[in-house]
Design a protein around this motif. Structure first.
Motif, short mmCIF file in Angstrom:
data_model
loop_
_atom_site.label_atom_id
_atom_site.label_comp_id
_atom_site.label_asym_id
_atom_site.label_seq_id
_atom_site.Cartn_x
_atom_site.Cartn_y
_atom_site.Cartn_z
N LYS A 28 -22.21 21.83 -5.98
CA LYS A 28 -20.87 22.03 -5.44
C LYS A 28 -19.91 21.14 -6.20
CE LYS A 28 -22.06 24.63 -1.93
NZ LYS A 28 -21.93 26.03 -2.06
N LEU A 29 -18.66 21.59 -6.29
CA LEU A 29 -17.62 20.81 -6.93
C LEU A 29 -17.00 19.84 -5.95
CD1 LEU A 29 -15.72 23.52 -8.98
CD2 LEU A 29 -17.08 21.63 -9.88
N LEU A 30 -16.66 18.67 -6.44
CA LEU A 30 -15.94 17.66 -5.67
C LEU A 30 -14.70 17.32 -6.47
CD1 LEU A 30 -15.99 15.75 -3.21
CD2 LEU A 30 -17.17 14.11 -4.66
N ALA A 31 -13.53 17.60 -5.89
CA ALA A 31 -12.29 17.34 -6.62
C ALA A 31 -11.30 16.56 -5.77
CB ALA A 31 -11.68 18.66 -7.09
N ASP A 54 -12.65 15.48 -10.51
CA ASP A 54 -11.31 14.99 -10.20
C ASP A 54 -10.61 14.32 -11.37
OD1 ASP A 54 -9.21 14.66 -8.26
OD2 ASP A 54 -9.69 12.52 -8.28
N ARG A 55 -11.33 13.77 -12.31
CA ARG A 55 -10.71 13.05 -13.43
C ARG A 55 -10.60 13.88 -14.71
NH1 ARG A 55 -13.16 6.98 -12.69
NH2 ARG A 55 -12.55 6.80 -10.51
N LEU A 56 -10.81 15.17 -14.61
CA LEU A 56 -10.74 16.03 -15.79
C LEU A 56 -9.30 16.47 -16.05
CD1 LEU A 56 -13.88 18.32 -15.47
CD2 LEU A 56 -13.61 16.16 -16.71
N ASP A 57 -8.65 15.82 -16.98
CA ASP A 57 -7.26 16.15 -17.29
C ASP A 57 -7.11 17.55 -17.88
OD1 ASP A 57 -6.24 13.77 -16.32
OD2 ASP A 57 -6.43 12.75 -18.25
N ASP A 58 -8.20 18.12 -18.42
CA ASP A 58 -8.14 19.48 -18.96
C ASP A 58 -7.78 20.51 -17.89
OD1 ASP A 58 -8.90 18.44 -21.37
OD2 ASP A 58 -10.93 19.25 -21.33
N LEU A 59 -7.98 20.16 -16.62
CA LEU A 59 -7.69 21.08 -15.52
C LEU A 59 -6.40 20.72 -14.78
CD1 LEU A 59 -11.27 21.45 -14.02
CD2 LEU A 59 -10.06 23.03 -15.53
N ARG A 60 -5.61 19.82 -15.37
CA ARG A 60 -4.38 19.33 -14.73
C ARG A 60 -3.21 19.61 -15.67
NH1 ARG A 60 -6.35 14.55 -13.42
NH2 ARG A 60 -7.00 15.30 -11.39
N TYR A 61 -2.53 20.73 -15.47
CA TYR A 61 -1.42 21.10 -16.36
C TYR A 61 -0.49 22.11 -15.69
CZ TYR A 61 -4.45 25.14 -17.05
OH TYR A 61 -5.25 26.23 -16.83
N GLY A 72 -2.93 24.46 -13.72
CA GLY A 72 -4.34 24.06 -13.73
C GLY A 72 -4.88 23.83 -12.33
N ALA A 73 -6.17 23.99 -12.18
CA ALA A 73 -6.83 23.89 -10.88
C ALA A 73 -6.70 22.51 -10.26
CB ALA A 73 -8.31 24.26 -11.02
N LEU A 74 -6.55 21.46 -11.06
CA LEU A 74 -6.45 20.10 -10.52
C LEU A 74 -5.03 19.56 -10.55
CD1 LEU A 74 -9.66 18.40 -11.96
CD2 LEU A 74 -9.27 19.36 -9.69
N THR A 75 -4.05 20.43 -10.75
CA THR A 75 -2.66 19.99 -10.76
C THR A 75 -2.24 19.56 -9.36
OG1 THR A 75 -2.22 21.54 -12.54
CG2 THR A 75 -0.30 20.69 -11.35
N ARG A 76 -1.70 18.36 -9.26
CA ARG A 76 -1.24 17.83 -7.97
C ARG A 76 0.11 18.46 -7.61
NH1 ARG A 76 -5.90 15.51 -7.43
NH2 ARG A 76 -6.32 13.53 -8.42
N HIS A 77 0.37 18.57 -6.33
CA HIS A 77 1.64 19.11 -5.88
C HIS A 77 2.82 18.32 -6.43
CE1 HIS A 77 -0.83 21.08 -2.70
NE2 HIS A 77 -0.02 22.06 -3.00
N ALA A 78 2.70 17.00 -6.46
CA ALA A 78 3.79 16.15 -6.98
C ALA A 78 4.06 16.45 -8.44
CB ALA A 78 3.44 14.69 -6.78
N GLN A 79 3.01 16.65 -9.23
CA GLN A 79 3.18 16.98 -10.64
C GLN A 79 3.90 18.32 -10.79
OE1 GLN A 79 -0.48 17.25 -12.86
NE2 GLN A 79 0.52 17.98 -14.70
N LEU A 80 3.52 19.26 -9.97
CA LEU A 80 4.16 20.59 -10.02
C LEU A 80 5.62 20.49 -9.63
CD1 LEU A 80 3.68 23.60 -10.44
CD2 LEU A 80 2.99 23.76 -8.06
N ALA A 81 5.94 19.70 -8.62
CA ALA A 81 7.34 19.55 -8.17
C ALA A 81 8.20 18.87 -9.23
CB ALA A 81 7.37 18.75 -6.88
N ARG A 82 7.64 17.95 -10.01
CA ARG A 82 8.40 17.22 -11.03
C ARG A 82 8.53 17.99 -12.34
NH1 ARG A 82 4.86 13.03 -9.56
NH2 ARG A 82 3.73 13.45 -11.47
N ASP A 83 7.67 18.95 -12.58
CA ASP A 83 7.67 19.64 -13.86
C ASP A 83 8.93 20.52 -14.00
OD1 ASP A 83 6.85 21.90 -15.84
OD2 ASP A 83 5.35 20.32 -16.09
N PRO A 84 9.59 20.41 -15.18
CA PRO A 84 10.81 21.23 -15.35
C PRO A 84 10.51 22.71 -15.41
CG PRO A 84 10.26 20.05 -17.38
CD PRO A 84 9.30 19.62 -16.34
#
Length: 84
Positions: A28-31, A54-61, A72-84
């Motif tokens: 199972k995945l743990l993120a 959780d620490r795979l930056d390849d999935l955070r974009y 990306g699957a590991l993109t945080r809501h805050a990152q999405l809100a800040r992205d232009p």
């Protein structure tokens, strides 16, 4: 309650995560930020292996993909809100 025993591996890369998931049909995945931990404690989930991604930056974009936006699957809501 104490969870049943399981192996834990923190993947260092996306390729390693894929290999680890393929090595155990019960893996199972743990993120972070989901309900797996309570399920483990109640023994409703009994994976043989937990693969921490959780620490795979390849999935955070957030990026433009033609006329679409790819998130990306590991993109945080805050990152999405800040992205232009």
């Amino acid at each position: 309650m104490i969870p049943a025993s399981f192996d834990y591996r923190r993947a260092a890369s996306l390729a390693e995560a894929i290999d680890l998931l393929g090595s155990d049909p019960d893996a199972k995945l743990l993120a972070g930020g989901h309900s797996l931990i309570p399920m483990l404690r109640l023994r409703f989930a009994r994976p043989g292996l937990l693969v921490d991604v959780d620490r795979l930056d390849d999935l955070r974009y957030v990026r433009r993909d033609g006329d679409r936006i790819a998130i990306g699957a590991l993109t945080r809501h805050a990152q999405l809100a800040r992205d232009p």
